[in-house]
Design a protein around this motif. Structure first.
Motif, PDB file in Angstrom:
ATOM      1  N   ARG A 498       0.947  -1.562 -11.290  1.00  0.00           N
ATOM      2  CA  ARG A 498       0.378  -1.061 -10.020  1.00  0.00           C
ATOM      3  C   ARG A 498       1.532  -0.546  -9.163  1.00  0.00           C
ATOM      4  O   ARG A 498       2.000  -1.187  -8.225  1.00  0.00           O
ATOM      5  N   HIS A 499       1.994   0.669  -9.472  1.00  0.00           N
ATOM      6  CA  HIS A 499       3.248   1.178  -8.933  1.00  0.00           C
ATOM      7  C   HIS A 499       3.199   1.396  -7.422  1.00  0.00           C
ATOM      8  O   HIS A 499       4.129   1.006  -6.709  1.00  0.00           O
ATOM      9  N   ILE A 500       2.148   2.043  -6.924  1.00  0.00           N
ATOM     10  CA  ILE A 500       2.066   2.313  -5.487  1.00  0.00           C
ATOM     11  C   ILE A 500       2.036   1.004  -4.707  1.00  0.00           C
ATOM     12  O   ILE A 500       2.731   0.834  -3.699  1.00  0.00           O
ATOM     13  N   LEU A 501       1.228   0.065  -5.187  1.00  0.00           N
ATOM     14  CA  LEU A 501       1.119  -1.222  -4.508  1.00  0.00           C
ATOM     15  C   LEU A 501       2.460  -1.956  -4.540  1.00  0.00           C
ATOM     16  O   LEU A 501       2.912  -2.506  -3.525  1.00  0.00           O
ATOM     17  N   ASN A 502       3.125  -1.982  -5.699  1.00  0.00           N
ATOM     18  CA  ASN A 502       4.405  -2.680  -5.815  1.00  0.00           C
ATOM     19  C   ASN A 502       5.463  -2.075  -4.902  1.00  0.00           C
ATOM     20  O   ASN A 502       6.217  -2.787  -4.235  1.00  0.00           O
ATOM     21  N   ASN A 503       5.536  -0.723  -4.867  1.00  0.00           N
ATOM     22  CA  ASN A 503       6.533  -0.079  -4.014  1.00  0.00           C
ATOM     23  C   ASN A 503       6.280  -0.384  -2.543  1.00  0.00           C
ATOM     24  O   ASN A 503       7.217  -0.584  -1.768  1.00  0.00           O
ATOM     25  N   THR A 504       5.006  -0.416  -2.149  1.00  0.00           N
ATOM     26  CA  THR A 504       4.676  -0.713  -0.758  1.00  0.00           C
ATOM     27  C   THR A 504       5.030  -2.155  -0.422  1.00  0.00           C
ATOM     28  O   THR A 504       5.598  -2.438   0.643  1.00  0.00           O
ATOM     29  N   LYS A 526      -1.942   6.359   3.378  1.00  0.00           N
ATOM     30  CA  LYS A 526      -2.213   6.066   1.975  1.00  0.00           C
ATOM     31  C   LYS A 526      -1.768   4.644   1.633  1.00  0.00           C
ATOM     32  O   LYS A 526      -2.482   3.895   0.959  1.00  0.00           O
ATOM     33  N   GLN A 527      -0.575   4.244   2.103  1.00  0.00           N
ATOM     34  CA  GLN A 527      -0.099   2.896   1.831  1.00  0.00           C
ATOM     35  C   GLN A 527      -0.986   1.857   2.520  1.00  0.00           C
ATOM     36  O   GLN A 527      -1.247   0.786   1.966  1.00  0.00           O
ATOM     37  N   GLU A 530      -4.091   1.413   0.463  1.00  0.00           N
ATOM     38  CA  GLU A 530      -3.781   0.705  -0.780  1.00  0.00           C
ATOM     39  C   GLU A 530      -3.639  -0.792  -0.514  1.00  0.00           C
ATOM     40  O   GLU A 530      -4.147  -1.629  -1.269  1.00  0.00           O
ATOM     41  N   THR A 566      12.167   3.983   2.667  1.00  0.00           N
ATOM     42  CA  THR A 566      11.404   5.198   2.367  1.00  0.00           C
ATOM     43  C   THR A 566      12.198   6.467   2.629  1.00  0.00           C
ATOM     44  O   THR A 566      11.649   7.554   2.590  1.00  0.00           O
TER      45      THR A 566
END
Length: 594
Positions: A498-504, A526-527, A530, A566
């Motif tokens: 879950r790349h987007i979630l992990n990065n956030t 978007k974050q 998510e 970011t």
């Protein structure tokens, strides 16, 4: 005996008010006439049978009317209107560009432009299918179209606006005609049936309107065909028989089979459809459309996307209530796969039957993604039997299983010998007893995929662990911020895909606000979306990890400067130069750049 006139000509609009499905456009044209603000060239665009040429004729008739009504309609009683109604008006010239697409035809038209009107104020030139003109004819037409005499108005009509050169488009006022809606078609067809003395069922008119695909002229032609075959008694059955339309009852019966896992029954229904002469590719596309209609009927806000009358929408909403969105989505995906593979399949019947079997197995508790191909806990393939419409609630539809009060003896079906039913059907489930409160726990390491329902993202039902604790006994074990950050980090480790979630989550750890209330900052909408979607799952994990149910984490968007996590490359470089000015000399000396 009176000469017969087809409905498409007999009921062709004669006034702006009688044009079907183009109220906004006709209102604009009437306002232009009543205020005298007329352009010298118009371009009417739209698909076939939506009223382009009819509106062009009505417009030409109205602007030459000697006594127009206050609302912008022709009087139909003056000399100009009577000449137009007789078809011998000298002020309206029509040219079919499909058969007169050369330079010579345009030169003749340009010569006629120099002749002033004999009666009325304008000479109107209607050029139909203008996109068929050759490039040289377009070029010969440009100057006249841009600066015609004051008494000339051009109305160009086309079904393919993209084929018209930009220099023509820039010289015209462009009007885009809408496709006629199903509702407007049914209303107009009901009027025609009443005028002709026919009886017509609303369901039959709905079939005709859907078959017409947005074209009123096509709808009237189909109406005549069905009326002729049924001798004026237009019923739903006569409509589907004459138009080779697949009855929706087949799809409703198939849905019963899908929800109850009756594979062989679905194959027998498919055989009925083939025996009636329907092509398998046509059937699979129709099934895909049916599933799409079920999806949009799931919610009142999207049911407007279903092009049908109110009765058909209500019926589809009732069928949709029996299914979960995830089941419908996966069925749509399987139908799409079958459509893509149909042309290359050597055994097309087998491809369709396999697709039906996979859809039936979508309701099984398979641990392999719930796409109809899982192994282990697939529900047994029920033997073929008479189809029954067993009501299934929306919450149970995706996990419906056949019910029986006693073991069922296997039966051999001669028409489907490739599938062998189990020797003994499963025993009926025991009575459901009240269970203690259960907490959903995500299985560690489970891959995350797209999900349309409240089920786990892996496709199967969420694994649950029963506890004896009730809601009235919340856990409140002590913890430190380091403990919370450790649980936060562990959740990321257990969900590596879950790349987007992990990065956030990695960019912002929770900060204490007060007591057990924490908040985290994100950089964009978007974050935030998510995190809010995943937060219930994250909090469940943290509560169990720390044995404390009071912890809450809010999500807020950072309104200040962007977080260093970011920054892009240029922002990082600017920060480094600002912190270490000597880097700027180093970059300039070696002429470095990103």
């Amino acid at each position: 005996m009176d000469h017969y006139v087809v409905s498409a000509r007999k009921y062709r609009p004669a006034t702006f008010a009688s044009v079907v499905g183009q109220k906004a456009l006709t209102a604009t044209l009437r306002n232009a006439i009543s205020t005298g603000r007329l352009a010298h060239s118009y371009l009417f665009c739209g698909s076939r049978g939506v009223g382009k040429t009819s509106c062009a004729r009505i417009f030409a008739k109205t602007i030459n009317c000697l006594h127009p009504t206050p609302d912008g309609e022709a009087c139909n009683s003056c000399e100009s209107c009577e000449a137009f109604n007789r078809g011998n008006s000298m002020n309206i010239i029509e040219l079919d560009a499909a058969s007169n697409n050369g330079v010579d035809a345009i030169r003749e038209l340009v010569d006629q432009v120099q002749v002033p009107p004999s009666m009325g104020r304008y000479r109107v030139f209607i050029v139909d299918e203008v996109h068929m003109l050759s490039p040289s004819a377009f070029n010969a037409f440009l100057k006249t179209l841009e600066e015609p005499p004051s008494y000339v108005i051009f109305i160009l009509a086309t079904t393919e606006k993209h084929k018209i050169i930009p220099t023509i488009l820039s010289r015209c006022q462009i009007y885009d005609f809408n496709r006629i809606t199903i509702r407007d078609m049914i209303e107009h067809l009901s009027y025609v049936a009443e005028q002709e003395g026919f009886t017509a069922e609303p369901a039959a008119l709905n079939v005709i309107a859907r078959k017409a695909d947005g074209a009123m002229r096509d709808a009237l032609s189909i109406f005549d065909q069905v009326a002729a075959s049924s001798r004026g008694n237009i019923t739903y059955q006569s409509a589907i028989e004459n138009l080779n339309v697949l009855d929706f009852n087949y799809y409703n019966r198939l849905l019963d089979c899908f929800l109850e896992g009756r594979v062989l029954d679905s194959w027998l229904i498919y055989k009925e459809i083939r025996d009636h002469g329907f092509d398998s590719h046509f059937f699979i596309n129709g099934l895909a459309d049916y599933m799409r209609d079920l999806m949009v009927a799931c919610h009142p806000s999207t049911i407007v996307l279903l092009e049908a009358d109110d009765e058909a929408r209500e019926s589809m909403a009732r069928m949709s209530a029996r299914c979960t969105p995830e089941f419908i989505y996966r069925a749509m995906n399987l139908c799409n796969e079958a459509d893509l593979n149909y042309r290359v399949a050597s055994n097309k019947q087998f491809l369709v039957e396999l697709t039906l079997a996979r859809i039936c197995q979508l309701s099984s508790p398979s641990p392999q993604g719930n796409d109809g191909e899982g192994e282990g806990r697939l529900q047994p393939i029920a033997p073929a039997s008479a189809p029954t419409a067993t009501p299934v609630s929306a919450g149970q539809a995706a996990h419906a299983v056949p019910r029986s009060s006693a073991p069922v003896e296997p039966r051999v079906q001669p028409t489907a010998t490739a599938v062998t039913p189990p020797a003994v059907a499963p025993a009926p489930p025991p009575p459901v007893q009240p269970q203690p409160q259960r907490r959903a726990v995500r299985r560690p390491g489970a891959a995350s995929t797209f999900s349309l329902s409240g089920q786990s993202a892996a496709g199967g039902p969420t694994e649950t662990v029963a506890t004896t604790r009730t809601v009235s006994q919340p856990r409140d074990k002590g913890y430190t911020p380091e403990d919370l950050n450790g649980a936060w980090q562990e959740f990321m480790t257990l969900n590596p895909t879950r790349h987007i979630l992990n990065n956030t989550m990695r960019a912002s750890f929770p900060a204490r606000v007060e007591g057990d209330r924490f908040k985290m900052m994100v950089e964009n909408e978007k974050q935030r979306q998510e995190m809010e979607e995943a937060m219930p799952e994250i909090l469940t994990f943290i509560h169990d990890k720390l044995s404390n149910d009071s912890i809450t984490v809010g999500v807020e968007i950072n309104e200040g400067e962007a977080s260093p996590h970011t920054w892009n490359e240029r922002q990082v470089l600017a920060h480094m130069v600002e912190s270490r000015p000597i880097l700027k000399d180093f970059i300039d000396t070696f002429d470095l750049s990103l």
